[in-house]
Write an enzyme that holds these catalytic residues in place. Sequence first.
Site, PDB file in Angstrom:
ATOM      1  N   GLN A  76      -1.447  15.415   2.021  1.00  0.00           N
ATOM      2  CA  GLN A  76      -2.684  15.833   1.363  1.00  0.00           C
ATOM      3  C   GLN A  76      -2.490  17.202   0.696  1.00  0.00           C
ATOM      4  O   GLN A  76      -1.609  17.965   1.084  1.00  0.00           O
ATOM      5  CB  GLN A  76      -3.824  15.876   2.390  1.00  0.00           C
TER       6      GLN A  76
ATOM      7  N   ASP B 148       9.128  14.645   8.231  1.00  0.00           N
ATOM      8  CA  ASP B 148       7.865  14.036   7.801  1.00  0.00           C
ATOM      9  C   ASP B 148       6.846  15.151   7.570  1.00  0.00           C
ATOM     10  O   ASP B 148       6.610  15.972   8.459  1.00  0.00           O
ATOM     11  CB  ASP B 148       7.388  13.077   8.914  1.00  0.00           C
TER      12      ASP B 148
ATOM     13  N   ARG C 113      -3.774   5.370  12.554  1.00  0.00           N
ATOM     14  CA  ARG C 113      -3.761   6.375  11.488  1.00  0.00           C
ATOM     15  C   ARG C 113      -4.095   7.768  12.029  1.00  0.00           C
ATOM     16  O   ARG C 113      -5.154   7.978  12.614  1.00  0.00           O
ATOM     17  CB  ARG C 113      -4.779   5.984  10.406  1.00  0.00           C
TER      18      ARG C 113
ATOM     19  N   THR D 112       4.312   6.248   9.017  1.00  0.00           N
ATOM     20  CA  THR D 112       4.530   4.860   9.436  1.00  0.00           C
ATOM     21  C   THR D 112       6.017   4.518   9.276  1.00  0.00           C
ATOM     22  O   THR D 112       6.598   3.862  10.136  1.00  0.00           O
ATOM     23  CB  THR D 112       3.668   3.902   8.572  1.00  0.00           C
TER      24      THR D 112
ATOM     25  N   GLU E 197      -1.561   9.316   2.996  1.00  0.00           N
ATOM     26  CA  GLU E 197      -1.748   7.881   3.272  1.00  0.00           C
ATOM     27  C   GLU E 197      -0.774   6.960   2.547  1.00  0.00           C
ATOM     28  O   GLU E 197      -1.032   5.765   2.412  1.00  0.00           O
ATOM     29  CB  GLU E 197      -3.190   7.436   2.961  1.00  0.00           C
TER      30      GLU E 197
HETATM   31  N1  LIG Z   1      -1.304  -2.771   5.141  1.00  0.00           N
HETATM   32  C1  LIG Z   1      -0.459  -1.744   5.110  1.00  0.00           C
HETATM   33  N2  LIG Z   1      -0.805  -0.584   5.682  1.00  0.00           N
HETATM   34  C2  LIG Z   1       0.083   0.425   5.635  1.00  0.00           C
HETATM   35  C3  LIG Z   1       1.348   0.320   5.015  1.00  0.00           C
HETATM   36  N3  LIG Z   1       1.994   1.496   5.134  1.00  0.00           N
HETATM   37  C4  LIG Z   1       1.176   2.302   5.827  1.00  0.00           C
HETATM   38  N4  LIG Z   1       0.017   1.675   6.127  1.00  0.00           N
HETATM   39  C5  LIG Z   1      -1.139   2.220   6.827  1.00  0.00           C
HETATM   40  O1  LIG Z   1      -1.671   3.254   6.012  1.00  0.00           O
HETATM   41  C6  LIG Z   1      -2.183   4.325   6.804  1.00  0.00           C
HETATM   42  C7  LIG Z   1      -1.580   5.630   6.342  1.00  0.00           C
HETATM   43  O2  LIG Z   1      -0.206   5.673   6.663  1.00  0.00           O
HETATM   44  P1  LIG Z   1       0.508   7.009   7.164  1.00  0.00           P
HETATM   45  O3  LIG Z   1       1.908   6.634   7.516  1.00  0.00           O
HETATM   46  O4  LIG Z   1      -0.303   7.701   8.183  1.00  0.00           O
HETATM   47  O5  LIG Z   1       0.504   7.853   5.816  1.00  0.00           O
HETATM   48  P2  LIG Z   1       1.152   9.297   5.553  1.00  0.00           P
HETATM   49  O6  LIG Z   1       1.879   9.207   4.265  1.00  0.00           O
HETATM   50  O7  LIG Z   1       1.922   9.742   6.735  1.00  0.00           O
HETATM   51  O8  LIG Z   1      -0.159  10.185   5.354  1.00  0.00           O
HETATM   52  P3  LIG Z   1      -0.318  11.786   5.551  1.00  0.00           P
HETATM   53  O9  LIG Z   1       0.185  12.113   6.927  1.00  0.00           O
HETATM   54  O10 LIG Z   1      -1.756  12.057   5.378  1.00  0.00           O
HETATM   55  O11 LIG Z   1       0.497  12.434   4.485  1.00  0.00           O
HETATM   56  C8  LIG Z   1      -1.858   3.963   8.266  1.00  0.00           C
HETATM   57  O12 LIG Z   1      -3.006   3.440   8.882  1.00  0.00           O
HETATM   58  C9  LIG Z   1      -0.775   2.898   8.151  1.00  0.00           C
HETATM   59  O13 LIG Z   1      -0.832   1.969   9.199  1.00  0.00           O
HETATM   60  C10 LIG Z   1       1.679  -0.937   4.383  1.00  0.00           C
HETATM   61  O14 LIG Z   1       2.739  -1.118   3.793  1.00  0.00           O
HETATM   62  N5  LIG Z   1       0.724  -1.911   4.459  1.00  0.00           N
HETATM   63 MG   LIG Z   2       1.728  11.319   7.973  1.00  0.00          MG
END
Ligand SMILES: Nc1nc2c(ncn2[C@@H]2O[C@H](COP(=O)(O)OP(=O)(O)OP(=O)(O)O)[C@@H](O)[C@H]2O)c(=O)[nH]1
Ligand SMILES: [Mg+2]
Length: 380
Positions: free
Chosen positions: A217, A213, A191, A60, A55
């Site tokens: 987790q 990417d 997400r 993103t 997360e």
């Molecule tokens: N408000 C806000 N939300 C964010 C930001 N960056 C990411 N998010 C939100 O945080 C959530 C997690 O982001 P992901 O990009 O799925 O995270 P990840 O690092 O890929 O996570 P994993 O795949 O589990 O490793 C998503 O719902 C995004 O929209 C940010 O800068 N601000």
């Molecule tokens: Mg991810």
Amino acid sequence: MTPGLLEGCAQCVLQPLSQEEIELQRRSQKIDREIRKEERLKRKQVKLLLLGAGESGKSTFLKQMRIIHNVNYDVTAQIEFRKIIYQNIIKGTKVLVDAQRKLGIPLSNPENHALGSQLLLFDNFAELNNKTFPEFESMISSLWSDEGIKRAYNRRNEYQITDSVSYFLENLVRISKPEYVPTLQDILFARKTTKGVVEFTISIDNVPFLFVDVGGQRTQRQKWMQCFDSVTSILFLASSSEFDQVILEDRRTNRLMESRNIFDTIVNNRIFNNVSVILFLNKLDLLKQKISQSNISRHIPEFKDLKAVEVYSPGFRGIPDNLEDVKKFLVYYFISARRMSEKPLYHHFTVAVDTNNVKLVFRDVKDIILKKNLDSLLLQ
Ligand SMILES: Nc1nc2c(ncn2[C@@H]2O[C@H](COP(=O)(O)OP(=O)(O)OP(=O)(O)O)[C@@H](O)[C@H]2O)c(=O)[nH]1
Ligand SMILES: [Mg+2]
């Protein structure tokens, strides 16, 4: 010289090649040319590893790379996000109802109790589409407008809920229309946990950028090693707003501490001696909202260590609700994990869901990466 050998050689020069042999030779030369081309391309290729805890915003960031460099989502791809968004909303509201009950917060409208119970019975794996989802609109809207649910939402650091839930709930009317097509902004907020390794190549300034990417987790991190070959740069993402939250995996470890530990293992890994590491302290928008409500020094004891922080971040005063101080501390917190300090370490505060912000940050970062790539090409 043995006469036989000379004879044999003369024979081979004189004897014309058969049509079949000419064709074979032509094919073999073509394959050689293709291999050389692929090798040249591979040498020119920039490989960027997106690393960080779950997360933190890795996927993103990759979505933004597609948007910024015009490898956009067509309508079919946009519609595919609908299901994820419906699930995000239903699951998110269920988490809120569950939290409101477990925290013993009364509802402002008692009728919402029955609606909450009905929603909790909904199977998370049930099929959701643009016909079935709109049926939930009035129920979810009624729950989200309840003061009790809002109070539970304000205490969200005490349980696990994704950051994007409030964005989708605020846009419920639009999303509940049968003709709804997710916008790019909706896609950025959608997400979905990454499982495994996702690779995506984008041509930027005529250079192929391979983005890798991975899932952040704990169970996913065993798969990181398989991507460590020929890396140009590591983009390490850490969520700057998570200092008062615990990780999903064990619901005990502080998220910021987990993030720093992962950063420590990456930045001090000898495999990456020649790899530039760029740290993105992400979710700055959420950090700004949070610091007036939550005191970082209660969660991260090092915040009180004024002298140690000052060495890395001059001017630090240790005021927990001052944004500049918290930002200075976060820079110190990560950078001080590094044991080999001769290599430059770049950092940026980012908002991965904001296209303009990522565009600006990536412009800077790209120059560093391309220069690094050019240097290593010249060395070859
Ligand atoms: N408000 C806000 N939300 C964010 C930001 N960056 C990411 N998010 C939100 O945080 C959530 C997690 O982001 P992901 O990009 O799925 O995270 P990840 O690092 O890929 O996570 P994993 O795949 O589990 O490793 C998503 O719902 C995004 O929209 C940010 O800068 N601000
Ligand atoms: Mg991810």
